[in-house]
Design a protein around this motif. Sequence first.
Motif, PDB file in Angstrom:
ATOM      1  N   VAL A 281       7.290   0.936   2.864  1.00  0.00           N
ATOM      2  CA  VAL A 281       5.867   1.266   3.024  1.00  0.00           C
ATOM      3  C   VAL A 281       5.264   0.596   4.268  1.00  0.00           C
ATOM      4  CG1 VAL A 281       3.589   1.059   1.913  1.00  0.00           C
ATOM      5  CG2 VAL A 281       5.624   1.630   0.541  1.00  0.00           C
ATOM      6  N   LEU A 307      -0.239   0.054  -3.018  1.00  0.00           N
ATOM      7  CA  LEU A 307       0.156   0.738  -1.778  1.00  0.00           C
ATOM      8  C   LEU A 307      -0.962   0.628  -0.740  1.00  0.00           C
ATOM      9  CD1 LEU A 307       1.911   3.904  -3.283  1.00  0.00           C
ATOM     10  CD2 LEU A 307       3.025   2.050  -2.038  1.00  0.00           C
ATOM     11  N   ALA A 312      -0.856   1.636   3.218  1.00  0.00           N
ATOM     12  CA  ALA A 312      -0.089   2.889   3.152  1.00  0.00           C
ATOM     13  C   ALA A 312      -0.950   4.113   3.424  1.00  0.00           C
ATOM     14  CB  ALA A 312       0.561   3.013   1.780  1.00  0.00           C
TER      15      ALA A 312
END
Length: 383
Positions: A281, A307, A312
């Motif tokens: 990521v 995330l 991300a």
Amino acid sequence: MKGGYDHYMQKEINEQPDSVLQTMRGRVKFDQKPKAMDPSWDPYHEKRITLGGLVDRISTIRSGRRIMFIACGTSFHACLACRQTMEELAELPVSLELASDLLDRRAPIFRDDMCVFVSQSGETADTLKALEYAKERGALCIGVTNTVGSAIARSTHCGVHINAGCEIGVASTKAYTSQMVALTMMGLALSEDSIRLRSKRNSIIDALGVLPDQIREVLKLDAEMLSLAEQLKEEQSLLVFGRGYNYATALEAALKVKEVALMHSEGILAGEMKHGPLALVDELLPIIVIATRDRMYQKMLSVVQQLLARGARLIILCNSGDSEMKEICASGGSRLIKVPETVECLQPIINIVPLQLLSYHLTVLRGYNVDQPRNLAKSVTVS
Ligand code: F6R
């Protein structure tokens, strides 16, 4: 032939409101009509499933030791998507086998195993060989196919035709959604006598009734998926995170992107994120997260937050009206794909549709052959 569409894949994606209806036609009784004058009327039994090819086998299947789903590719993903439904409705252990792997391992199969062979073409060599292998061991073999008269339809002891209509594009789309409907109906047929499961069964049957309209609704995302494909067309890779019922959706979406758009894509079980995939990521790699409202929703919210904390680049597939997700994503600049909500076991049927559209548009924009991807055949008749 293509009914005004540019490609068969596009036509078959758009046919899904009708193909799922064909899978249910004559098999699902939705109505709950009070018969005031009939004292024997039982409201619960008004909603029922009749699968002609299985009626005589229902009690045998119920008394089996386990249900084994055996398939390849997209058909395997349909089995994965319906495993939990089958476990919960049939109340039997359900195992999943990729046909080639089952044969490689010569895995044990017993006389009281109920083996379900799922295949669009009904001719896939590995699935057919696995069928012969299971038959030799005395298991009851049930076929779920789209092709009447195919080898798998002929060689199984009984089965269900999914009736999705001829699928010409090499990438399976409408057969996938019809397979999920057929397997769900099988679970419903197996649970007909359960009083405990009545209200759950009734809500699934009600949801099947509105499924074609919901698919029609989600097909309206076409222009949005085209614009997302414009944004992603130069990428090298695309990850898809899902869990629970939608782990299969993640695998299936990634398979579609891989096989037609020829872009590397991986479906990842979100529960495994910290066991490796998180290292990939960064701010550049696009990630689709499937986070519709089911039992896994809170866990998926936490995945999204983790995330986003790593910067991300997310595309989140969530239910329309999910203000919580909207709020969380507003700051991170994530893109949302909003789909209608249904019961959790049918949500994968709705969720895959925009991702099929995305893979279709990615393919066209990248200039590849949509209906006949390189090196692939519609029916894999050699191992
Ligand atoms: C992917 C795809 C394949 C098939 C697989 C099994 O879009 O079409 O993965 O699902 O080759 O084929 P059937 O279902 O005919 O046994």
